[in-house]
Motif scaffolding. Structure first.
Motif, short mmCIF file in Angstrom:
data_model
loop_
_atom_site.label_atom_id
_atom_site.label_comp_id
_atom_site.label_asym_id
_atom_site.label_seq_id
_atom_site.Cartn_x
_atom_site.Cartn_y
_atom_site.Cartn_z
N GLY A 31 11.68 -0.04 6.01
CA GLY A 31 11.89 -1.45 6.09
C GLY A 31 9.69 -0.89 6.70
N GLY A 32 10.05 -0.04 8.00
CA GLY A 32 8.70 0.12 8.00
C GLY A 32 7.72 0.93 7.56
N ILE A 33 7.75 1.68 7.05
CA ILE A 33 6.89 1.82 6.02
C ILE A 33 6.57 1.36 5.31
CG2 ILE A 33 7.15 4.23 4.40
CD1 ILE A 33 8.66 6.26 5.94
N TRP A 34 7.01 0.49 4.31
CA TRP A 34 6.94 -0.98 3.11
C TRP A 34 5.94 -1.77 4.35
CZ3 TRP A 34 8.30 -5.43 3.57
CH2 TRP A 34 7.49 -7.09 2.68
N LEU A 35 6.53 -2.33 4.80
CA LEU A 35 5.50 -3.24 6.30
C LEU A 35 4.31 -2.40 6.61
CD1 LEU A 35 5.80 -5.75 7.34
CD2 LEU A 35 6.47 -5.06 9.87
N ALA A 36 4.60 -1.76 6.86
CA ALA A 36 3.05 -0.88 7.01
C ALA A 36 1.55 -0.75 6.00
CB ALA A 36 2.64 0.27 7.67
N ASN A 37 2.70 -0.23 4.67
CA ASN A 37 1.43 -0.25 3.57
C ASN A 37 0.86 -2.01 3.24
OD1 ASN A 37 1.44 2.52 3.00
ND2 ASN A 37 3.73 1.94 2.11
N ALA A 38 2.45 -2.39 3.58
CA ALA A 38 1.95 -3.85 3.57
C ALA A 38 0.81 -4.38 4.22
CB ALA A 38 2.90 -5.17 2.80
N MET A 39 0.41 -4.06 5.65
CA MET A 39 -0.31 -4.35 6.15
C MET A 39 -1.69 -3.81 5.80
SD MET A 39 1.82 -4.43 10.00
CE MET A 39 0.59 -5.03 10.58
N ARG A 43 -4.87 -5.99 5.01
CA ARG A 43 -6.31 -5.47 5.45
C ARG A 43 -7.77 -5.22 4.80
NH1 ARG A 43 -5.68 -0.75 9.57
NH2 ARG A 43 -6.14 0.55 7.69
N LYS A 44 -7.29 -4.29 3.57
CA LYS A 44 -8.14 -4.06 2.99
C LYS A 44 -8.90 -5.44 2.38
CE LYS A 44 -6.86 0.42 1.59
NZ LYS A 44 -7.00 1.65 1.09
N ALA A 45 -8.12 -6.35 2.05
CA ALA A 45 -8.16 -7.60 1.14
C ALA A 45 -9.10 -8.13 1.75
CB ALA A 45 -6.91 -7.58 0.39
N ASP A 46 -8.32 -8.03 3.23
CA ASP A 46 -9.34 -9.15 4.10
C ASP A 46 -10.64 -9.08 4.28
OD1 ASP A 46 -9.54 -11.86 6.39
OD2 ASP A 46 -9.68 -10.09 7.36
N GLU A 47 -11.02 -7.29 4.52
CA GLU A 47 -11.69 -6.78 4.99
C GLU A 47 -13.32 -7.11 3.84
OE1 GLU A 47 -11.03 -2.58 6.14
OE2 GLU A 47 -10.66 -3.23 8.06
N CYS A 48 -12.87 -6.91 2.53
CA CYS A 48 -13.40 -6.97 1.04
C CYS A 48 -13.28 -8.09 0.86
CB CYS A 48 -12.65 -6.86 0.21
SG CYS A 48 -13.31 -6.99 -1.81
N MET A 49 -12.47 -9.00 1.05
CA MET A 49 -13.08 -11.06 1.51
C MET A 49 -14.21 -10.85 2.22
SD MET A 49 -9.49 -12.85 0.13
CE MET A 49 -8.48 -12.21 0.70
N SER A 50 -13.64 -11.05 2.88
CA SER A 50 -15.70 -10.97 4.31
C SER A 50 -16.66 -10.76 4.48
CB SER A 50 -14.30 -9.92 6.08
OG SER A 50 -13.06 -11.20 6.31
N SER A 51 -16.21 -8.98 3.27
CA SER A 51 -17.80 -9.42 2.95
C SER A 51 -18.62 -10.26 2.28
CB SER A 51 -17.92 -7.75 2.66
OG SER A 51 -16.75 -7.59 1.74
N GLY A 52 -17.52 -11.00 1.61
CA GLY A 52 -18.01 -11.56 0.74
C GLY A 52 -18.37 -10.91 -1.08
N ARG A 53 -17.49 -10.22 -1.17
CA ARG A 53 -17.26 -10.04 -2.57
C ARG A 53 -16.42 -11.42 -3.19
NH1 ARG A 53 -16.41 -4.06 -1.92
NH2 ARG A 53 -15.49 -4.51 0.21
N ARG A 54 -16.33 -10.99 -4.88
CA ARG A 54 -15.72 -11.77 -4.96
C ARG A 54 -14.32 -11.59 -5.72
NH1 ARG A 54 -18.57 -16.72 -7.54
NH2 ARG A 54 -20.00 -17.28 -5.86
#
Length: 64
Positions: A31-39, A43-54
């Motif tokens: 569960g810890g490994i799954w949670l870390a991968n989900a986070m 984070r990658k999706a948030d960084e992508c959206m923050s940079s303005g990409r669609r």
């Protein structure tokens, strides 16, 4: 005073407790490994959206 349980019964109880604890430990680690991968993915999706990409989460379409 003497114990009412025989040593074999105590050994069986101890073995069962160890198995239950081992399974719980494996589930906790999994569960810890799954949670870390989900986070990390979030984070990658948030960084992508923050940079303005669609195209942060491209939709995969099966070939015809």
């Amino acid at each position: 005073m003497t114990s009412t349980q025989d040593p074999d019964g105590e050994e069986g109880d101890r073995r069962l407790a160890n198995i239950v604890l081992a399974v719980a430990f494996v589930l906790l680690i999994g569960g810890g490994i799954w949670l870390a991968n989900a986070m990390i993915d979030a984070r990658k999706a948030d960084e992508c959206m923050s940079s303005g990409r669609r195209n942060c989460n491209p939709i995969e379409v099966a070939p015809r």
